[in-house]
Design an enzyme around this catalytic site. Structure first.
Site, PDB file in Angstrom:
ATOM      1  N   ASP A   1       0.442   4.984   2.023  1.00  0.00           N
ATOM      2  CA  ASP A   1      -0.395   5.570   3.071  1.00  0.00           C
ATOM      3  C   ASP A   1      -1.232   6.690   2.460  1.00  0.00           C
ATOM      4  O   ASP A   1      -0.665   7.566   1.797  1.00  0.00           O
ATOM      5  CB  ASP A   1       0.481   6.131   4.199  1.00  0.00           C
ATOM      6  CG  ASP A   1       1.283   5.030   4.894  1.00  0.00           C
ATOM      7  OD1 ASP A   1       2.383   5.319   5.399  1.00  0.00           O
ATOM      8  OD2 ASP A   1       0.798   3.874   4.888  1.00  0.00           O
TER       9      ASP A   1
ATOM     10  N   ARG B   1       6.746  -8.771  16.146  1.00  0.00           N
ATOM     11  CA  ARG B   1       7.341  -7.529  15.637  1.00  0.00           C
ATOM     12  C   ARG B   1       6.433  -6.364  16.021  1.00  0.00           C
ATOM     13  O   ARG B   1       5.207  -6.519  16.030  1.00  0.00           O
ATOM     14  CB  ARG B   1       7.503  -7.606  14.117  1.00  0.00           C
ATOM     15  CG  ARG B   1       8.069  -6.342  13.504  1.00  0.00           C
ATOM     16  CD  ARG B   1       8.313  -6.478  12.011  1.00  0.00           C
ATOM     17  NE  ARG B   1       8.782  -5.195  11.487  1.00  0.00           N
ATOM     18  CZ  ARG B   1       7.970  -4.282  10.943  1.00  0.00           C
ATOM     19  NH1 ARG B   1       6.667  -4.540  10.817  1.00  0.00           N
ATOM     20  NH2 ARG B   1       8.446  -3.119  10.521  1.00  0.00           N
TER      21      ARG B   1
ATOM     22  N   HIS C   1       0.843  -1.203   0.000  1.00  0.00           N
ATOM     23  CA  HIS C   1       0.000   0.000   0.000  1.00  0.00           C
ATOM     24  C   HIS C   1       0.873   1.246   0.000  1.00  0.00           C
ATOM     25  O   HIS C   1       2.061   1.195   0.276  1.00  0.00           O
ATOM     26  CB  HIS C   1      -0.894   0.018   1.249  1.00  0.00           C
ATOM     27  CG  HIS C   1      -0.119   0.251   2.509  1.00  0.00           C
ATOM     28  ND1 HIS C   1       0.620  -0.740   3.127  1.00  0.00           N
ATOM     29  CD2 HIS C   1       0.072   1.376   3.260  1.00  0.00           C
ATOM     30  CE1 HIS C   1       1.197  -0.244   4.200  1.00  0.00           C
ATOM     31  NE2 HIS C   1       0.896   1.035   4.302  1.00  0.00           N
TER      32      HIS C   1
ATOM     33  N   HIS D   1       4.833   0.443   0.111  1.00  0.00           N
ATOM     34  CA  HIS D   1       5.525  -0.354   1.124  1.00  0.00           C
ATOM     35  C   HIS D   1       4.612  -1.454   1.667  1.00  0.00           C
ATOM     36  O   HIS D   1       3.418  -1.487   1.378  1.00  0.00           O
ATOM     37  CB  HIS D   1       6.041   0.541   2.261  1.00  0.00           C
ATOM     38  CG  HIS D   1       4.982   1.351   2.946  1.00  0.00           C
ATOM     39  ND1 HIS D   1       4.344   2.428   2.348  1.00  0.00           N
ATOM     40  CD2 HIS D   1       4.433   1.240   4.176  1.00  0.00           C
ATOM     41  CE1 HIS D   1       3.471   2.943   3.189  1.00  0.00           C
ATOM     42  NE2 HIS D   1       3.505   2.242   4.307  1.00  0.00           N
TER      43      HIS D   1
HETATM   44  C1  LIG Z   1      -5.834   6.627   7.161  1.00  0.00           C
HETATM   45  C2  LIG Z   1      -5.304   5.423   7.386  1.00  0.00           C
HETATM   46  C3  LIG Z   1      -5.857   4.140   6.901  1.00  0.00           C
HETATM   47  C4  LIG Z   1      -4.778   3.121   7.325  1.00  0.00           C
HETATM   48  C5  LIG Z   1      -4.206   3.755   8.566  1.00  0.00           C
HETATM   49  C6  LIG Z   1      -4.031   5.192   8.135  1.00  0.00           C
HETATM   50  C7  LIG Z   1      -2.839   5.275   7.142  1.00  0.00           C
HETATM   51  C8  LIG Z   1      -2.449   3.888   6.577  1.00  0.00           C
HETATM   52  C9  LIG Z   1      -3.681   3.029   6.217  1.00  0.00           C
HETATM   53  C10 LIG Z   1      -3.418   1.513   6.050  1.00  0.00           C
HETATM   54  C11 LIG Z   1      -2.389   1.020   7.084  1.00  0.00           C
HETATM   55  C12 LIG Z   1      -2.942   1.123   4.632  1.00  0.00           C
HETATM   56  C13 LIG Z   1      -2.961  -0.422   4.455  1.00  0.00           C
HETATM   57  C14 LIG Z   1      -4.378  -0.980   4.700  1.00  0.00           C
HETATM   58  C15 LIG Z   1      -4.944  -0.610   6.086  1.00  0.00           C
HETATM   59  C16 LIG Z   1      -6.427  -1.051   6.106  1.00  0.00           C
HETATM   60  C17 LIG Z   1      -4.245  -1.398   7.211  1.00  0.00           C
HETATM   61  O1  LIG Z   1      -3.628  -2.460   6.912  1.00  0.00           O
HETATM   62  O2  LIG Z   1      -4.345  -1.038   8.400  1.00  0.00           O
HETATM   63  C18 LIG Z   1      -4.848   0.934   6.251  1.00  0.00           C
HETATM   64  C19 LIG Z   1      -5.267   1.656   7.545  1.00  0.00           C
HETATM   65  C20 LIG Z   1      -6.767   1.545   7.878  1.00  0.00           C
HETATM   66  O3  LIG Z   1      -7.645   1.765   7.006  1.00  0.00           O
HETATM   67  O4  LIG Z   1      -7.048   1.234   9.066  1.00  0.00           O
HETATM   68  O1  LIG Z   2       4.745  -1.968  10.536  1.00  0.00           O
HETATM   69  C1  LIG Z   2       5.349  -1.525   9.537  1.00  0.00           C
HETATM   70  O2  LIG Z   2       6.576  -1.617   9.383  1.00  0.00           O
HETATM   71  C2  LIG Z   2       4.545  -0.822   8.433  1.00  0.00           C
HETATM   72  C3  LIG Z   2       3.174  -0.423   8.900  1.00  0.00           C
HETATM   73  C4  LIG Z   2       2.481   0.438   7.869  1.00  0.00           C
HETATM   74  O3  LIG Z   2       2.897   0.577   6.727  1.00  0.00           O
HETATM   75  C5  LIG Z   2       1.269   1.155   8.273  1.00  0.00           C
HETATM   76  O4  LIG Z   2       0.772   0.914   9.406  1.00  0.00           O
HETATM   77  O5  LIG Z   2       0.814   1.997   7.417  1.00  0.00           O
HETATM   78 FE   LIG Z   3       1.915   2.243   5.714  1.00  0.00          FE
END
Ligand SMILES: C=C1C[C@]23C[C@H]1CC[C@H]2[C@]1(C)CCC[C@@](C)(C(=O)O)[C@H]1[C@@H]3C(=O)O
Ligand SMILES: O=C(O)CCC(=O)C(=O)O
Ligand SMILES: [Fe+2]
Length: 382
Positions: free
Chosen positions: A251, A315, A249, A305
């Site tokens: 951010d 982790r 993804h 990333h």
């Molecule tokens: C605004 C946001 C949505 C998420 C948290 C913040 C910035 C990063 C986003 C996220 C981490 C991107 C990957 C998918 C996601 C669903 C996650 O894995 O947590 C995303 C976060 C979210 O929607 O909770």
């Molecule tokens: O945990 C990590 O190293 C990445 C987490 C991340 O990309 C996120 O929470 O948006």
């Molecule tokens: Fe991220």
């Protein structure tokens, strides 16, 4: 407005999965690492497509930017840092900073409190669960939001912003959601978020300098912003080769300041391949998000990333997402729209509030969130 949420369900999970919970009358998977880790096989909801599982080939250690010279006002160090930032953000949107001025003891305290939060009984964690449509609260693999490609992680997120009624919103949040026993935890993250915001504004100045625009432009834009702090805990996984801690993804936010522990797992997509980011306990990882990419009219790239898990170790990562005030219009500065001739806009005006709502209610943030958001906006206007 049609929901784009993943609604596929897999009845086989009922057999495989050791723990389910009822939500709105629907059985959803319960991400309880203490139970799941005893499972011989990875439940199907956690299996990711092979295209997302391509192995990293190299380690990415650079660019590493020493902030000490800039913080002392040294002009030569400032222009060197700006040059490194310009190259990195033009190409992939990732860099690391050292000599950032954040107290290592505060970082250690923030990690200690991660264990205090995620070590709570599952019943307590479910009691502080993220509400539908919001970001704040606890989440176990986002199992209540999605039904496939679940991330192998627990998260706890909360807001950080100034407001008239209180200048210790993080302390207030912890006391109200977790109880008075967590006042100390609240203070640790209050101080941590204040340190992150201070560092973020320093980096915003450097970003403006690197773009050759007015030095205070982005600093002023984010000064009164509402940021998001997220604690990530990635349990060991019985089949890490098929799972993702956090899937690929960018951010959707503006700037991410991330600290990862010494386990390793963060990877960035640079030079057309996945590259591991070797943990440095003295460094913060900084990546450009979608909103900041729009604020530069696409000059700086939102960093792609992901985070992998492993079979042996937990982790942890501490992630501070810098965001503008929700109602501010996201629009590049005019200096970036004129180079002796008009530069076409790459993205329409939007607000962070709209993009946040899009990611929380309509689209799972992924590698193409901003484009999907722009299409969604246009569909609303047609
Ligand atoms: C605004 C946001 C949505 C998420 C948290 C913040 C910035 C990063 C986003 C996220 C981490 C991107 C990957 C998918 C996601 C669903 C996650 O894995 O947590 C995303 C976060 C979210 O929607 O909770
Ligand atoms: O945990 C990590 O190293 C990445 C987490 C991340 O990309 C996120 O929470 O948006
Ligand atoms: Fe991220």
């Amino acid at each position: 407005m049609s929901s784009l949420m993943d609604t596929s369900t897999s009845s086989s999970t009922l057999v495989l999965c050791p723990a389910m919970e009822l939500k709105d009358g629907k059985e959803t998977l319960l991400f309880d690492p203490s139970l799941l880790q005893k499972q011989p096989n990875l439940p199907k909801e956690f299996i990711w497509p092979s295209k997302d599982l391509v192995h990293a080939q190299d380690e990415l250690k650079e660019p590493l930017i020493d902030l000490s010279g800039f913080l002392k006002g040294n002009e030569e160090a400032t222009s060197q840092a700006a040059e490194l930032i310009r190259t990195a953000c033009t190409n992939h949107g990732f860099f690391q900073v050292i000599n950032h001025g954040v107290d290592p003891g505060l970082i250690r305290a923030a990690y200690d409190e991660i264990d205090a939060i995620f070590g709570l009984p599952m019943s307590k964690k479910l009691g502080m669960k993220r509400r539908t449509g919001g970001v704040c609260g606890y989440s176990g693999a986002h199992a209540d939001r999605y039904s496939s490609k679940l991330p192998w992680k627990e998260t706890f997120s909360f807001g950080f912003h100034k407001n008239e009624s209180s200048d210790i919103v993080v302390v207030d949040y912890f006391k109200s959601v977790l109880g008075n026993d967590f006042e100390h935890t609240g203070w640790v993250y209050q101080k941590y978020c204040e340190a992150m915001k201070k560092l973020a504004l320093v980096i915003m100045e450097l970003l403006a300098i690197s773009l050759g625009i007015e030095r205070m432009h982005y600093r002023d834009f984010f000064e009164d912003g509402s940021s998001i702090m997220r604690c990530n805990l990635y349990p060991p996984c019985m089949n890490p080769g098929l799972a993702m801690g956090t899937g690929p993804h960018s951010d959707p936010t503006s700037l991410t300041i991330l600290h990862q522990d010494q386990v390793g797992g963060l990877q960035v997509f640079v030079s057309n391949k996945w590259q591991a980011v070797t943990p440095r306990q003295d460094a913060f990882v900084v990546n450009i998000g979608d909103t900041f990419m729009a604020l530069t009219n696409g000059r700086y790239k939102s960093c792609l990333h992901r985070a992998l898990v492993n079979r042996e170790s937990e982790r942890r990562s501490l992630v501070f997402f810098v965001c503008p005030r929700e109602d501010r219009t996201v629009r590049p500065p005019s200096d970036l729209l004129w180079t002796g001739m008009e530069v076409p806009r790459k993205y329409p005006d939007f607000t962070w509030s709209d993009l946040l709502e899009f990611t929380q209610n309509h689209h799972r943030a992924d590698v193409a969130t901003l484009q999907s958001f722009i299409h969604w906006l246009r569909s609303l206007q047609s």
